[in-house]
Design an enzyme around this catalytic site. Structure first.
Site, PDB file in Angstrom:
ATOM      1  CE  LYS A  64      -3.669  -2.733   1.991  1.00 29.17           C
ATOM      2  NZ  LYS A  64      -4.373  -3.240   3.184  1.00 29.17           N
ATOM      3  CD  GLN A 108      -3.278  -4.806   6.387  1.00 25.47           C
ATOM      4  OE1 GLN A 108      -3.194  -3.821   5.675  1.00 25.47           O
ATOM      5  NE2 GLN A 108      -3.906  -5.911   6.001  1.00 25.47           N
ATOM      6  CG  ASP A 131      -9.456  -0.972   4.486  1.00 21.18           C
ATOM      7  OD1 ASP A 131      -9.179  -1.245   3.303  1.00 21.18           O
ATOM      8  OD2 ASP A 131      -8.747  -1.316   5.454  1.00 21.18           O
TER       9      ASP A 131
END
Ligand code: NAD
Length: 305
Positions: A64, A108, A131
């Site tokens: 990312k 994460q 997200d």
């Protein structure tokens, strides 16, 4: 921009190249970011919180950050100890919520067992939830309202569109009902929309006759986390197979310590498909692009002005 034409011919199996589509998208996003920078004097900024030393999580976050560099985003990586308390993690989330320079951020997953993942998801300001996991974004997605789509389902719909794979009227069978992949992709594809209008069957570990249901699928989306679960005899000739799974297994050829495989028995299934995603290089790179697109939408205030 090259669009690949889908022909439903079992003899012409095509590999869906998520890596190539992601590279193409990064190149065009880079130009958009330059224009945004010229007109606003700032660059989009994505932050990530990484808890602990899970090697897979470190690799995902690394990808990312690399993608941010490639498209010209600013990125910030906040690394926290495996033993971080729920309170301290919540404080870091609140700092990012309040930081006007941060357009979006992710925590994460998975998180250590002592951390409540639901509390974490709810603590993220939905306007920075790139997200797409917060219930506000999830609910808006279900109702077809503007929102940050969950990154992996978003990436899958982009892939289907890029390869001109029709979803309207098709029978899609999704295997796995997680909040981040199976459930949202089943909603997205069944919605009345461009990459929707499919008839979707959402299956899971308690589903009976999965084999029979899969054999009726025009499009299979496998998100289970079991290596090679979808076998050749479960797939109809000419089906489209989207493999979301990422599983690390021993390399039988002993050329390396381990390798990544999907939830589909790729070598045997591929010859029956009209289209199939490989692992790696299929859905994975598109998940990152879903995240990048959401971050850019946050910077430009496209969803929440
Ligand atoms: P999960 O691990 O949270 O849940 C697995 C799901 O599979 C559950 O809903 C369960 O009901 C279902 N399942 C388990 N055994 C089954 C069986 N025998 N028959 C039918 N269904 C069964 O799911 P997840 O977080 O969506 O992850 C699934 C896989 O996708 C994992 O390999 C994960 O690493 C991978 N993943 C990949 C990406 C990507 O970008 N490519 C993104 C997210 C997850």
């Amino acid at each position: 921009m090259s669009y690949l034409v889908a022909k439903y011919s079992p003899r012409s199996m095509k590999i869906i190249d998520g890596k190539a589509v992601a590279e193409e998208m990064k190149n065009s996003m880079k130009q958009e970011v330059l224009e945004y920078q010229k007109s606003t004097g700032r660059v989009p900024h994505l932050a990530a919180i990484l808890v602990g030393n899970n090697p897979a999580s470190k690799a995902y976050v690394g990808n990312k950050v690399r993608s941010c560099n490639q498209v010209g985003f600013k990125s910030t990586l906040i690394k926290l100890e495996e033993t971080v308390s729920q309170d301290d993690l919540m404080k870091e989330i609140e700092k990012l919520n309040q930081d006007p320079d941060v357009d979006g951020f992710i925590v994460q997953l998975p998180l250590p067992k002592h951390i409540d993942e639901v509390k974490v998801t709810l603590a993220i300001d939905y306007r920075k939830d790139v997200d797409g996991f917060h219930p506000v974004n999830f609910g808006r997605m279900a109702q077809g309202l503007p929102c940050y789509l969950p990154a992996t389902p978003y990436g899958i719909t982009i892939l289907l569109e890029r390869y001109n794979i029709e979803t309207a009227g098709k029978h899609v069978v999704v295997v796995g009902r997680s909040n981040i992949v199976g459930t949202p992709i089943s909603i997205l594809l069944s919605r009345k929309s461009k990459m929707g209008d499919a008839t979707v069957t959402l299956t899971h570990s308690k589903t009976k006759n999965l084999h029979r249901i899969l054999l009726d699928a025009d499009i299979i989306i496998a998100a289970i986390g079991i290596p090679g679960f979808v076998k050749e005899d479960m797939v109809k000739q000419g089906a489209v197979v989207i493999d979301v799974g990422i599983n690390r297994v021993e390399d039988e050829s002993h050329q390396g310590p381990s390798k990544l495989v999907g939830d589909v028995d790729y070598e045997h299934v591929k010859n029956k498909c009209s289209f199939i995603t490989p692992v790696p290089g299929g859905v994975g790179p598109m998940t990152v692009m879903g995240l990048m697109k959401n971050t850019f939408k946050s910077a430009t205030k496209e969803i929440y002005p």
